[in-house]
Design an enzyme around this catalytic site. Structure first.
Site, PDB file in Angstrom:
ATOM      1  CE1 TYR A  34      14.581 -12.025   3.549  1.00 11.78           C
ATOM      2  CE2 TYR A  34      14.592 -12.916   5.783  1.00 11.78           C
ATOM      3  CZ  TYR A  34      14.464 -13.098   4.420  1.00 11.78           C
ATOM      4  OH  TYR A  34      14.207 -14.359   3.928  1.00 11.78           O
ATOM      5  CB  SER A 116      12.052 -21.915   3.890  1.00  7.52           C
ATOM      6  OG  SER A 116      12.721 -21.312   2.813  1.00  7.52           O
ATOM      7  CD  GLN A 137       9.658 -22.821  -0.197  1.00  3.95           C
ATOM      8  OE1 GLN A 137      10.521 -22.598   0.656  1.00  3.95           O
ATOM      9  NE2 GLN A 137       9.841 -22.520  -1.479  1.00  3.95           N
ATOM     10  CE1 TYR A 139      10.529 -19.620  -3.436  1.00  7.47           C
ATOM     11  CE2 TYR A 139      12.377 -20.399  -2.131  1.00  7.47           C
ATOM     12  CZ  TYR A 139      11.311 -19.538  -2.307  1.00  7.47           C
ATOM     13  OH  TYR A 139      11.030 -18.603  -1.350  1.00  7.47           O
ATOM     14  CB  THR A 165       7.187 -21.269  -3.475  1.00  7.47           C
ATOM     15  OG1 THR A 165       6.950 -21.706  -2.133  1.00  7.47           O
ATOM     16  CG2 THR A 165       6.975 -19.773  -3.563  1.00  7.47           C
ATOM     17  NE  ARG A 174      10.937  -9.555  -1.168  1.00 14.48           N
ATOM     18  CZ  ARG A 174      11.256 -10.834  -1.017  1.00 14.48           C
ATOM     19  NH1 ARG A 174      12.229 -11.177  -0.198  1.00 14.48           N
ATOM     20  NH2 ARG A 174      10.596 -11.769  -1.676  1.00 14.48           N
ATOM     21  CE  LYS A 264       4.103 -19.746   0.905  1.00 14.86           C
ATOM     22  NZ  LYS A 264       4.853 -18.593   0.447  1.00 14.86           N
ATOM     23  CG  HIS A 288       6.421 -14.742  -1.634  1.00 15.01           C
ATOM     24  ND1 HIS A 288       6.606 -15.927  -2.285  1.00 15.01           N
ATOM     25  CD2 HIS A 288       7.510 -14.588  -0.855  1.00 15.01           C
ATOM     26  CE1 HIS A 288       7.764 -16.458  -1.913  1.00 15.01           C
ATOM     27  NE2 HIS A 288       8.326 -15.668  -1.041  1.00 15.01           N
ATOM     28  NE  ARG A 291       9.270 -11.730   2.230  1.00 13.51           N
ATOM     29  CZ  ARG A 291      10.004 -11.095   3.130  1.00 13.51           C
ATOM     30  NH1 ARG A 291       9.441 -10.244   3.937  1.00 13.51           N
ATOM     31  NH2 ARG A 291      11.300 -11.324   3.246  1.00 13.51           N
TER      32      ARG A 291
HETATM   33  C1  FMN Z   1      11.001 -13.112   6.055  1.00 18.11           C
HETATM   34  C2  FMN Z   1      10.170 -13.939   5.119  1.00 18.11           C
HETATM   35  C3  FMN Z   1      10.772 -14.955   4.379  1.00 18.11           C
HETATM   36  C4  FMN Z   1       9.999 -15.745   3.526  1.00 18.11           C
HETATM   37  N1  FMN Z   1      10.593 -16.784   2.877  1.00 18.11           N
HETATM   38  C5  FMN Z   1       9.829 -17.606   2.126  1.00 18.11           C
HETATM   39  C6  FMN Z   1      10.399 -18.767   1.542  1.00 18.11           C
HETATM   40  O1  FMN Z   1      11.572 -19.064   1.722  1.00 18.11           O
HETATM   41  N2  FMN Z   1       9.598 -19.535   0.776  1.00 18.11           N
HETATM   42  C7  FMN Z   1       8.278 -19.248   0.559  1.00 18.11           C
HETATM   43  O2  FMN Z   1       7.584 -19.973  -0.155  1.00 18.11           O
HETATM   44  N3  FMN Z   1       7.712 -18.165   1.136  1.00 18.11           N
HETATM   45  C8  FMN Z   1       8.444 -17.352   1.909  1.00 18.11           C
HETATM   46  N4  FMN Z   1       7.864 -16.286   2.533  1.00 18.11           N
HETATM   47  C9  FMN Z   1       6.413 -16.055   2.396  1.00 18.11           C
HETATM   48  C10 FMN Z   1       5.652 -16.799   3.510  1.00 18.11           C
HETATM   49  O3  FMN Z   1       5.720 -18.192   3.329  1.00 18.11           O
HETATM   50  C11 FMN Z   1       4.165 -16.401   3.537  1.00 18.11           C
HETATM   51  O4  FMN Z   1       3.613 -16.564   2.261  1.00 18.11           O
HETATM   52  C12 FMN Z   1       3.948 -14.966   4.031  1.00 18.11           C
HETATM   53  O5  FMN Z   1       4.869 -14.633   5.027  1.00 18.11           O
HETATM   54  C13 FMN Z   1       2.529 -14.816   4.568  1.00 18.11           C
HETATM   55  O6  FMN Z   1       2.293 -13.514   4.980  1.00 18.11           O
HETATM   56  P1  FMN Z   1       2.446 -13.012   6.508  1.00 18.11           P
HETATM   57  O7  FMN Z   1       3.899 -12.843   6.751  1.00 18.11           O
HETATM   58  O8  FMN Z   1       1.702 -11.715   6.509  1.00 18.11           O
HETATM   59  O9  FMN Z   1       1.831 -14.059   7.406  1.00 18.11           O
HETATM   60  C14 FMN Z   1       8.614 -15.489   3.387  1.00 18.11           C
HETATM   61  C15 FMN Z   1       8.023 -14.475   4.151  1.00 18.11           C
HETATM   62  C16 FMN Z   1       8.772 -13.703   5.005  1.00 18.11           C
HETATM   63  C17 FMN Z   1       8.100 -12.645   5.835  1.00 18.11           C
END
Ligand code: FMN
Length: 398
Positions: A34, A116, A137, A139, A165, A174, A264, A288, A291
């Site tokens: 995840y 988050s 953060q 949504y 976001t 995913r 974001k 993201h 993702r």
């Molecule tokens: C496990 C996971 C959960 C995430 N959950 C959120 C989230 O709840 N809200 C959000 O805006 N971004 C979320 N993101 C994106 C991160 O805020 C961020 O944009 C991203 O992890 C940056 O890339 P990096 O993991 O390579 O540093 C998530 C990323 C990961 C890896």
């Protein structure tokens, strides 16, 4: 400790990728994937890292760099280094009350922690554990009343910055989550194996389900009464994420939030201009973490064009693929005011809790210090694209 040939750890973790390896050993597969995984074939996930690796620094020697300071000012706040802990959903499933542990580590390092919406610990719990309120953060949900309530809660604990976001209007697939039977319609046998995956990680069981309770979504206790699991999160996302959202809705958030506002998930210069028109304070260049939509450009690639479009009007932040302090320096040379790290802190907290996150931030700070010195800088004040080798085109275009 079992050593593996593919990533030798020797005796102590030295880098973010060492923490990734420790997290891989400690977490159930479904949780490790995840964190680690991305959308579709993970092209953008890989590009975030690969493109940053291809950005080269220009070494400049024989300058007086005897007093170096990595601090920056971002959104009216002094950061001891230009690093911010990104919002990461389900953090409290990686380690006991992980958002609290990470927020404490961030506070000690002098950098912000972003809570988050889909955290396990509530924003109030995180705020109680630290003297510096977290950023929040949000949504854009269908239930605007709930969004308003969350903004009020963030305001009540003193959050100075709201990070909205905007790249989840529709949700990217995913495939690792499907393979691990945490989304979709798994067979009964797949569910048994998923349970065995959890049951075979006793350290994690002791730390999270036993000591880390309650495992609920602390900010969404009315909206998602189910326990904090990827499946519950996905269900909530499907019900609440609104594909009809437009810039008018961002204007609505702007009216309801009198602190600093960051959007974001911007990759396109035209989108960045629209965001500036609705009165935001900073644009966060993000895909993201690879993702969401796969095969979009890496953030290192997208960042310079966004900076050229709006960098003289608002601050530009960036995230994606940052694994070292050298990556931080590269992103700042490409025009970011600061970077967010997501997986880096998630792996560290999963492996070693607060101490792991603190260590990762110390390592990044030390990297930054060396990179500043050997590129001929004593601070980030005069760092720009001329700090990069091949300044006009740091990343070769196809
Ligand atoms: C496990 C996971 C959960 C995430 N959950 C959120 C989230 O709840 N809200 C959000 O805006 N971004 C979320 N993101 C994106 C991160 O805020 C961020 O944009 C991203 O992890 C940056 O890339 P990096 O993991 O390579 O540093 C998530 C990323 C990961 C890896």
């Amino acid at each position: 400790m079992r050593l593996r040939a593919d990533r030798p750890l020797d005796l102590a973790p030295a880098t973010v990728l060492d923490y990734r390896e420790l997290a891989r050993r400690r977490l159930p597969r479904q949780l490790f994937d995840y964190i680690d995984g991305g959308a579709y074939e993970e092209v953008t996930l890989r590009a975030n890292v690969a493109d940053l690796e291809r950005v080269l620094l220009r070494q400049v020697v024989m300058r007086d760099v005897s007093s170096r300071d990595p601090a920056v000012e971002v959104l009216g706040q002094r950061l001891a280094l230009p690093v911010i802990l990104a919002p990461v959903g389900l953090g409290g499933m990686f380690a006991r009350r992980a958002e609290v542990q990470a927020a404490r580590a961030a506070e000690k390092a002098g950098v912000p922690f972003i809570e988050s919406t889909v955290s396990i610990c509530s924003i109030e719990e995180v705020a109680r554990a630290t003297a510096t309120p977290p950023w929040f953060q949000l949504y854009v949900m269908r239930d605007r009343g709930y969004a308003e309530e969350l903004m009020s809660r963030a305001k009540a604990v003193g959050s100075p910055v709201l990070v909205l976001t905007i790249d989840l209007a529709v949700v990217g697939a995913r495939h690792r989550d499907t393979r691990n039977a945490v989304v979709g319609d798994p067979s009964p046998w797949a569910k048994v194996l998923r349970g065995l995956d959890l049951a075979s990680h006793p350290h994690w069981i002791r730390d999270v389900p036993l000591a880390g309770k309650p495992l609920t979504f602390g900010n969404l206790e009315r909206a998602v009464p189910d326990a904090g699991t990827p499946a519950a999160f996905r269900e909530w996302v499907d019900a609440q994420f609104d594909p009809s959202v437009t810039w008018d809705d961002i204007a609505w958030v702007r009216e309801n939030w009198d602190g600093r506002l960051v959007v974001k998930g911007v990759l396109d210069p035209e989108d960045a201009r629209r965001a500036v028109d609705v009165g935001i304070d900073a644009v966060l260049v993000s895909n993201h973490g690879g993702r969401q939509l796969d095969s979009v450009p890496s953030t290192a690639r997208a960042l310079p064009d966004v900076v050229d479009a709006v960098g003289d009007q608002v601050e530009v932040l960036a995230d994606g693929g940052v694994r070292t302090g050298l990556d931080v320096v590269k992103m700042l040379a490409l025009g970011a005011s600061a970077v967010l790290i997501g997986r880096a802190w998630a792996w560290a907290v999963a492996a070693r809790g607060e101490a792991g996150v603190r260590h990762v931030l110390e390592v990044m700070k030390a990297d930054i210090d060396v990179a500043l010195g050997l590129t001929g800088h004593t601070s980030f004040a005069d760092l720009d694209r001329s700090t990069l080798y091949q300044a006009d085109s740091p990343i070769p275009r196809p």
